[in-house]
Motif scaffolding. Structure first.
Motif, PDB file in Angstrom:
ATOM      1  N   UNK A 182       0.746  -1.473  -0.084  1.00  0.00           N
ATOM      2  CA  UNK A 182       0.032   0.119  -0.073  1.00  0.00           C
ATOM      3  C   UNK A 182       0.652   0.750   0.441  1.00  0.00           C
ATOM      4  N   UNK A 183       2.056   1.423   0.336  1.00  0.00           N
ATOM      5  CA  UNK A 183       2.911   1.953  -0.006  1.00  0.00           C
ATOM      6  C   UNK A 183       3.277   1.756  -0.962  1.00  0.00           C
ATOM      7  N   UNK A 184       3.422   3.231  -2.349  1.00  0.00           N
ATOM      8  CA  UNK A 184       3.237   3.460  -3.727  1.00  0.00           C
ATOM      9  C   UNK A 184       4.859   3.158  -3.482  1.00  0.00           C
ATOM     10  N   UNK A 185       5.315   2.015  -4.476  1.00  0.00           N
ATOM     11  CA  UNK A 185       6.525   1.358  -5.192  1.00  0.00           C
ATOM     12  C   UNK A 185       7.342   0.713  -4.102  1.00  0.00           C
ATOM     13  N   UNK A 186       6.635   0.241  -2.934  1.00  0.00           N
ATOM     14  CA  UNK A 186       7.026  -0.956  -2.538  1.00  0.00           C
ATOM     15  C   UNK A 186       7.371  -1.802  -3.533  1.00  0.00           C
ATOM     16  N   UNK A 187       8.560  -2.657  -3.270  1.00  0.00           N
ATOM     17  CA  UNK A 187       8.720  -4.063  -4.087  1.00  0.00           C
ATOM     18  C   UNK A 187       9.096  -4.785  -3.034  1.00  0.00           C
ATOM     19  N   UNK A 188       8.100  -5.847  -3.077  1.00  0.00           N
ATOM     20  CA  UNK A 188       8.245  -7.135  -2.180  1.00  0.00           C
ATOM     21  C   UNK A 188       9.162  -8.653  -2.881  1.00  0.00           C
ATOM     22  N   UNK A 189       9.231  -8.365  -4.723  1.00  0.00           N
ATOM     23  CA  UNK A 189       9.809  -9.488  -4.639  1.00  0.00           C
ATOM     24  C   UNK A 189      11.374  -8.606  -5.448  1.00  0.00           C
ATOM     25  N   UNK A 190      12.213  -9.149  -4.421  1.00  0.00           N
ATOM     26  CA  UNK A 190      13.327  -8.881  -4.629  1.00  0.00           C
ATOM     27  C   UNK A 190      14.469 -10.032  -4.967  1.00  0.00           C
ATOM     28  N   UNK A 210      17.830  -5.073   7.611  1.00  0.00           N
ATOM     29  CA  UNK A 210      16.308  -5.529   7.807  1.00  0.00           C
ATOM     30  C   UNK A 210      15.502  -5.442   6.263  1.00  0.00           C
ATOM     31  N   UNK A 211      15.329  -6.152   5.906  1.00  0.00           N
ATOM     32  CA  UNK A 211      14.527  -6.444   4.963  1.00  0.00           C
ATOM     33  C   UNK A 211      13.359  -7.763   4.953  1.00  0.00           C
ATOM     34  N   UNK A 212      12.143  -7.206   4.733  1.00  0.00           N
ATOM     35  CA  UNK A 212      11.175  -7.915   4.557  1.00  0.00           C
ATOM     36  C   UNK A 212      10.148  -8.009   2.995  1.00  0.00           C
ATOM     37  N   UNK A 213      10.892  -9.348   2.481  1.00  0.00           N
ATOM     38  CA  UNK A 213      10.173  -9.380   1.102  1.00  0.00           C
ATOM     39  C   UNK A 213       8.992 -10.975   1.003  1.00  0.00           C
ATOM     40  N   UNK A 214       8.648 -11.492  -0.237  1.00  0.00           N
ATOM     41  CA  UNK A 214       7.735 -11.996  -0.390  1.00  0.00           C
ATOM     42  C   UNK A 214       7.828 -13.552  -0.489  1.00  0.00           C
ATOM     43  N   UNK A 215       7.565 -14.572  -0.225  1.00  0.00           N
ATOM     44  CA  UNK A 215       8.849 -15.650  -0.295  1.00  0.00           C
ATOM     45  C   UNK A 215       8.798 -15.835  -1.574  1.00  0.00           C
TER      46      UNK A 215
END
Length: 425
Positions: free
Chosen positions: A126-134, A148-153
């Protein structure tokens, strides 16, 4: 071996060998064991259960079906946290940067929400531009650089779990301890952290409805973690009412920012500081609750959160903007008394109807919609005083207002609440 023989064996309450479990899981991932046979196997587990040894073998067989992340390039004890799901659960948004602000690396893979439970990834998106897939290399470098980093599985991790979870979701076999424990712990083990905090939610808004089942699940997962050399602690936490004041993706980001600035509700702030204290302890750092809280009040945790958002492409100007909805409707108390219940499940489902959650995985989210409570369980309220505000892009009907009101319980009673019910280590 034949799948039908293994299904029959488990159906009859017999114990499967490690080789039999590995054969079945590998065959399912390879496509040799069809969905209908794995569905029957899952149902047999649902009714007959599994021994601790079987669950351990199932977990490690699932881990072996995908990549395992090597975090050894990151200095220090890497910590991770997992919640079994709930309503208004924005804990990771605050806890990860708070722990990282003490120079403890937090490398976390999170999930999306489904049904009444919210997902950390949806909130971050919901934060503009935030990338969960890196990429994995970028993920590791980010934790090295900012902690720290929080990403998708990753789709490459625990392929068996992705297939099996989708199957369980449509065959009424989600809520069984062996399959929950193996699903959670296979992903945590494959993700590579040295130490794991498990937040096992209890109550009508959680998978585990009573403390006995939650305790059994927690003990099972702690044993699984320790068996493979991961320091693991579980906390049983209350999910009878929503966590904090907000339900909804954007609204929960804003509440997280308040808490990260030391301006959140005392109960949820203290709860998160308690969890941070446990996570720091897993990394051999002993801090008092007051010392942990200082990092919320002095901006250290907020700085880590902003660094993470910026590193993953998020727009820091967009981060702080208020929600943008067509309708804001205040809900007023119909009588005076004490708030005795705010059923988490009912309000999670209500928020889902507003667009804040998904009924099925393909549903598109409305990141702006949701609920903010002005009062929580245990607080006194006067007639016509505000209980909550609904934020929505759909017009709120009289029927929806009536539904909301009937789920708010107000009585002349004294109600005490407690966030952490037990610690299992």
């Amino acid at each position: 071996m034949r799948a039908v023989d293994l299904i029959q064996k488990k159906r009859d309450g017999l114990e499967l060998s490690k080789a039999e479990i590995e054969w079945l899981i590998n065959g399912y991932v390879a496509g040799d064991v069809p969905d209908y046979q794995m569905s029957a196997f899952a149902m047999a587990i649902y009714f007959q259960g599994m021994t601790t040894r079987e669950i351990s073998d199932l977990t490690m067989a699932m881990v072996a079906t995908g990549e395992q992340i090597d975090l050894s390039a990151i200095a220090g004890i890497k910590v991770d946290k997992h919640s079994t799901g709930g309503v208004g659960d924005k804990v990771t948004l605050i806890l990860a940067p708070l722990v990282a602000s003490f120079d403890v690396p937090v490398a976390k893979m999170s999930g999306r929400g489904l049904g009444h439970t919210g997902g950390t990834l949806d909130k971050l998106e919901s934060i503009k531009g935030y990338q969960i897939e890196i990429e994995q290399e970028q993920f590791i470098k980010q934790v090295q650089d900012i902690g720290v980093s929080v990403i998708g599985q990753s789709d490459k991790l625990v392929k068996a779990d992705k297939l099996l979870y989708a199957l369980r979701d449509v065959t009424a076999t989600v809520d069984t301890i062996p399959l929950i424990a193996s699903s959670v712990m296979s992903k945590k083990i494959a993700a590579g952290a040295d130490a794991i905090l498990l937040d096992v939610t209890v109550g009508e808004g959680a998978f585990m409805k009573n403390i006995e089942d939650a305790r059994q699940l927690a003990q099972t997962m702690v044993e699984l973690g320790k068996a493979v050399g991961r320091k693991t602690v579980a906390v049983l936490t209350d999910m009878s009412q929503p966590v904090g004041t907000s339900i909804g993706n954007r609204l929960e980001i804003l509440e997280a920012l308040d808490i990260l600035q030391g301006k959140g509700r005392e109960d949820v702030t203290h709860f998160i500081c308690e969890l941070a204290q446990i996570m720091l302890g897993l990394a051999n750092i002993e801090k008092s609750i007051d010392e942990v809280r200082q990092h919320l009040e002095n901006g250290a945790a907020l700085q880590k959160f902003e660094e993470m958002v910026a590193a993953q492409g998020g727009d820091l100007d967009d981060l702080y903007r208020p929600v943008n909805v067509a309708y804001q409707v205040d809900i007023l108390a119909e009588q005076s008394g004490t708030i005795s219940a705010l059923p988490a499940l009912e309000f999670g489902l209500f928020a889902m109807k507003l667009g804040a959650g998904r009924a099925v995985k393909t549903d598109k989210l409305d990141y702006e919609s949701g609920i903010v409570f002005a009062k929580k369980v245990g607080q006194s309220i006067k007639e016509n005083e505000k209980i909550a505000t609904i934020f929505s892009n759909i017009k709120i009907s009289d029927e929806m207002l009536s539904e909301f009101q009937k789920n708010v319980k107000i009585e002349d009673v004294v109600v005490k609440t407690k966030e952490i019910l037990e610690i299992v280590s």
